[in-house]
Write a protein that holds these residues in place. Structure first.
Motif, mmCIF file in Angstrom:
data_model
loop_
_atom_site.group_PDB
_atom_site.id
_atom_site.type_symbol
_atom_site.label_atom_id
_atom_site.label_comp_id
_atom_site.label_asym_id
_atom_site.label_seq_id
_atom_site.Cartn_x
_atom_site.Cartn_y
_atom_site.Cartn_z
ATOM 1 N N GLY A 1 14.991 51.300 78.746
ATOM 2 C CA GLY A 1 14.286 50.357 77.891
ATOM 3 C C GLY A 1 12.880 50.821 77.576
ATOM 4 O O GLY A 1 12.433 50.769 76.421
ATOM 5 N N VAL B 1 6.087 45.695 76.252
ATOM 6 C CA VAL B 1 7.475 45.667 76.696
ATOM 7 C C VAL B 1 7.565 44.762 77.920
ATOM 8 O O VAL B 1 6.626 44.666 78.715
ATOM 9 C CB VAL B 1 7.956 47.101 77.012
ATOM 10 N N LEU C 1 16.243 44.187 73.644
ATOM 11 C CA LEU C 1 17.034 45.393 73.863
ATOM 12 C C LEU C 1 17.934 45.156 75.072
ATOM 13 O O LEU C 1 17.466 45.096 76.210
ATOM 14 C CB LEU C 1 16.125 46.599 74.094
ATOM 15 N N ILE D 1 13.463 43.784 77.484
ATOM 16 C CA ILE D 1 14.576 44.575 78.009
ATOM 17 C C ILE D 1 15.411 43.681 78.912
ATOM 18 O O ILE D 1 14.875 42.993 79.793
ATOM 19 C CB ILE D 1 14.050 45.779 78.813
ATOM 20 N N THR E 1 9.000 43.880 73.041
ATOM 21 C CA THR E 1 10.423 44.120 73.279
ATOM 22 C C THR E 1 10.800 43.603 74.657
ATOM 23 O O THR E 1 10.181 43.985 75.657
ATOM 24 C CB THR E 1 10.757 45.617 73.205
ATOM 25 N N TYR F 1 10.675 42.681 80.733
ATOM 26 C CA TYR F 1 12.099 42.617 81.054
ATOM 27 C C TYR F 1 12.414 41.357 81.848
ATOM 28 O O TYR F 1 11.541 40.732 82.454
ATOM 29 C CB TYR F 1 12.568 43.890 81.765
ATOM 30 N N ILE G 1 20.595 46.362 77.676
ATOM 31 C CA ILE G 1 21.003 47.636 78.268
ATOM 32 C C ILE G 1 22.260 47.399 79.097
ATOM 33 O O ILE G 1 22.207 46.790 80.167
ATOM 34 C CB ILE G 1 19.907 48.227 79.180
ATOM 35 N N ALA H 1 11.821 51.544 73.683
ATOM 36 C CA ALA H 1 11.036 50.467 73.063
ATOM 37 C C ALA H 1 10.044 51.066 72.065
ATOM 38 O O ALA H 1 9.426 52.098 72.334
ATOM 39 C CB ALA H 1 10.295 49.671 74.130
#
Length: 237
Positions: free
Chosen positions: A81, A90, A39, A8, A6, A92, A41, A85
């Protein structure tokens, strides 16, 4: 689809960058071998960011969003996040696209051996003041944490989600993510990544955020390091 990773993306008043962000992230997802979702935010934006975010998520099943009721800052967005997740990995990146999503693959190559892999920006395309203040801040932080990292401000990271969720986030702690993984006895690595000039929108960090604020945060980190709870289960029955 079973996603493994994922990404972020914290967003605060970045409407000018979101169309290009959609293009670059969707192209990356199509080409990478790692099952990836995004994702977004929205950290309480006051411009048209939320409207654009919902449009992006409506066009792509791999894109999802969270919208904050009010602006809470970068560390809060990253924590949200981590909390939401549902993948083993994860990462970002910033929405200003000063780093390229394709460079996540450079980090993912090493995550099998490490618990956090972070980018280090080669040939930074920022102003002299921004580069120098970041250089000084990184030297100060490294002296406090001994994490060996040269550029914790680089917004391109991959972390094992189980480690990310155990980080006790506070405002400003996004600069200390490698150090917080070390507190968990995890392994960290930095890898050179590309860096690009900001094409649109405005930077959200000034001299205080980049230099004086992190200095104060170093003392908060030292307190946390002293009080941090870490344990290993030897047997369960």
């Amino acid at each position: 689809m079973n996603y493994e990773f994922t990404i972020i993306v914290p967003i605060y008043n970045e409407e000018e960058n979101l169309e290009r962000l959609e293009q670059e992230l969707s192209a990356y997802i199509s080409n990478t071998k790692t099952g990836t979702q995004v994702l977004l935010i929205n950290d309480g934006s006051s411009d048209r960011s939320q409207q654009l975010i919902e449009g992006i998520c409506g066009r792509h099943s791999e894109f999802h969003f969270l919208e904050f009721a009010e602006n809470r800052g970068l560390s809060a967005a990253i924590k949200a996040g981590f909390d939401h997740a549902d993948t083993p990995l994860v990462g970002y990146m910033d929405s200003d696209l000063q780093t390229a999503p394709e460079d996540f693959d450079l980090l993912l190559q090493h995550i099998g051996e490490y618990d956090l892999v972070t980018g280090v920006r080669a040939s930074r395309k920022d102003s002299f003041v921004k580069n120098m203040s970041s250089l000084i801040a990184n030297k100060i932080r490294r002296a406090f944490t001994n994490d060996g990292m040269d550029d914790t401000g680089c917004p391109l990271k991959v972390i094992r989600t189980e480690y990310a969720r155990r980080i006790p986030m506070f405002k400003g702690l996004h600069r200390f993510l490698p150090a917080m993984i070390l507190l968990q006895q995890g392994k960290i690595l930095q890898v050179p990544v590309r860096h690009f000039p900001r094409m649109a929108g405005k930077a959200k960090f000034g001299l205080w955020n980049r230099l004086l604020g992190p200095l104060a945060d170093c003392f908060a980190y030292l307190w946390m390091k002293k009080k941090y709870i870490n344990y290993t289960i030897a047997k369960k029955g």
